[in-house]
Scaffold this active site. Structure first.
Site, PDB file in Angstrom:
ATOM      1  N   ASP A  86      -6.535   1.893   2.306  1.00 29.59           N
ATOM      2  CA  ASP A  86      -5.775   2.882   3.069  1.00 29.59           C
ATOM      3  C   ASP A  86      -6.508   4.202   3.306  1.00 29.59           C
ATOM      4  O   ASP A  86      -7.361   4.609   2.515  1.00 29.59           O
ATOM      5  CB  ASP A  86      -4.468   3.206   2.337  1.00 29.59           C
ATOM      6  CG  ASP A  86      -3.415   2.136   2.510  1.00 29.59           C
ATOM      7  OD1 ASP A  86      -3.765   0.993   2.874  1.00 29.59           O
ATOM      8  OD2 ASP A  86      -2.235   2.430   2.257  1.00 29.59           O
ATOM      9  N   HIS A 137      -1.658   3.192  10.042  1.00 30.46           N
ATOM     10  CA  HIS A 137      -1.155   4.007   8.938  1.00 30.46           C
ATOM     11  C   HIS A 137      -0.694   5.374   9.449  1.00 30.46           C
ATOM     12  O   HIS A 137      -0.756   6.364   8.724  1.00 30.46           O
ATOM     13  CB  HIS A 137      -2.248   4.153   7.880  1.00 30.46           C
ATOM     14  CG  HIS A 137      -1.741   4.411   6.490  1.00 30.46           C
ATOM     15  ND1 HIS A 137      -0.575   3.891   5.983  1.00 30.46           N
ATOM     16  CD2 HIS A 137      -2.277   5.169   5.473  1.00 30.46           C
ATOM     17  CE1 HIS A 137      -0.410   4.282   4.735  1.00 30.46           C
ATOM     18  NE2 HIS A 137      -1.418   5.080   4.409  1.00 30.46           N
ATOM     19  N   HIS A 233      -7.786   2.876  -1.748  1.00 25.30           N
ATOM     20  CA  HIS A 233      -7.999   3.912  -0.741  1.00 25.30           C
ATOM     21  C   HIS A 233      -9.502   4.133  -0.528  1.00 25.30           C
ATOM     22  O   HIS A 233     -10.274   4.110  -1.495  1.00 25.30           O
ATOM     23  CB  HIS A 233      -7.349   5.234  -1.161  1.00 25.30           C
ATOM     24  CG  HIS A 233      -5.863   5.168  -1.269  1.00 25.30           C
ATOM     25  ND1 HIS A 233      -5.221   4.632  -2.365  1.00 25.30           N
ATOM     26  CD2 HIS A 233      -4.883   5.557  -0.400  1.00 25.30           C
ATOM     27  CE1 HIS A 233      -3.906   4.696  -2.178  1.00 25.30           C
ATOM     28  NE2 HIS A 233      -3.672   5.253  -1.010  1.00 25.30           N
TER      29      HIS A 233
END
Length: 270
Positions: A86, A137, A233
């Site tokens: 992410d 996102h 991430h």
């Protein structure tokens, strides 16, 4: 006194003006209503019954409707996991994550923030060239999206989709992940109608808190029984711990008999 013809013309104009006013009022209400509260969970939990989103056309061809429910399973099923990354792309950390994935022969799903993708189209193209998938996102990573108007949610989702697909050279975004899991029934419907399956997770590594590589590795090993989709991430701060954790975890997962798969888009048999 006005002629009958003139009276009829005035009546038609009055009706048209009234209809325009009604349309404006209805539009305003539709775009300022408070969003419905989400009841299903982004992290694990039992998903709602599958409900396909409505088909929507966009430049470049038709969009296949996908379920509105939040995906946690993998496409291949069985003893497989999905690696999801992410907040990128990031010009420093994304290439390092890509190198680790390549070294281990693993494909992942990259959940990108729209302006990040727009700022680093070379990174987006590198991600798709390596065979990974794209995930929306949003524009601003607003973790309070579930308390915002529907029109705001729509802009966040669809503007990011356009940015990511433009940066990729036209490669389709396959998933939508709400920041912080802030899904709503409306955001899931919007994403699904545009061909993006809402994507949750089962294991949150909390790597954004910089707990140390050992802690990230331990979280994955201890929580893998929760389900197959693992959240990492590659942006939003220094990600050396994440890179090293992936370097350790991917071979370990293989040694434990796990395969790798993308997240499910449509349930098996559909």
């Amino acid at each position: 006194m006005a002629s009958l013809k003139e009276q009829q013309r005035r009546l038609v104009m009055a009706i048209a003006s009234a209809l325009t006013l009604i349309g404006a009022v209805v539009g305003t209400v539709a775009f300022t209503e408070a969003p419905a509260q989400e009841t299903s969970s982004a992290q694990g939990g039992k998903a709602r019954a599958e409900r396909p989103g409505r088909s929507a056309a966009k430049p470049g061809g038709e969009v296949r409707a996908v379920p509105e429910s939040i995906a946690h399973a993998t496409e291949r099923g069985g003893k497989t996991v999905s690696i999801t990354i992410d907040d990128g792309p990031d010009p420093n950390w994304t290439p390092q994550v890509l190198d680790v994935l390549k070294d281990n022969g693993v494909k992942a799903t990259f959940c990108m923030v729209g302006p990040q993708a727009q700022a680093h189209p070379d990174m987006v193209k590198r991600v798709v060239a390596a065979g990974h998938r794209l995930c929306d996102h949003t524009i601003s990573h607003d973790t309070a999206m579930d308390r915002k108007p529907v029109a705001y949610q729509q802009r966040q989702i669809l503007d990011a989709q356009r940015m990511i697909e433009a940066a990729s050279g036209g490669v389709k975004v396959r998933y939508y992940r709400a920041p912080g899991g802030a899904f709503t029934p409306d955001s899931r419907r919007i994403a699904a109608a545009h061909g993006m399956r809402p994507l949750g997770w089962n294991v949150d590594t909390k790597d954004f808190q910089l707990p140390g590589t050992a802690a990230i590795v331990h979280t994955v090993k201890s929580q893998l029984s929760n389900g197959p989709t693992i959240l990492f991430h590659d942006a939003g701060g220094p990600r050396a711990q994440t890179v090293e954790a992936l370097r350790q975890l991917l071979p370990w997962l293989k040694s434990q008999g796990y395969g790798f798969s993308f997240p499910e888009i449509a349930p098996a048999g559909r």
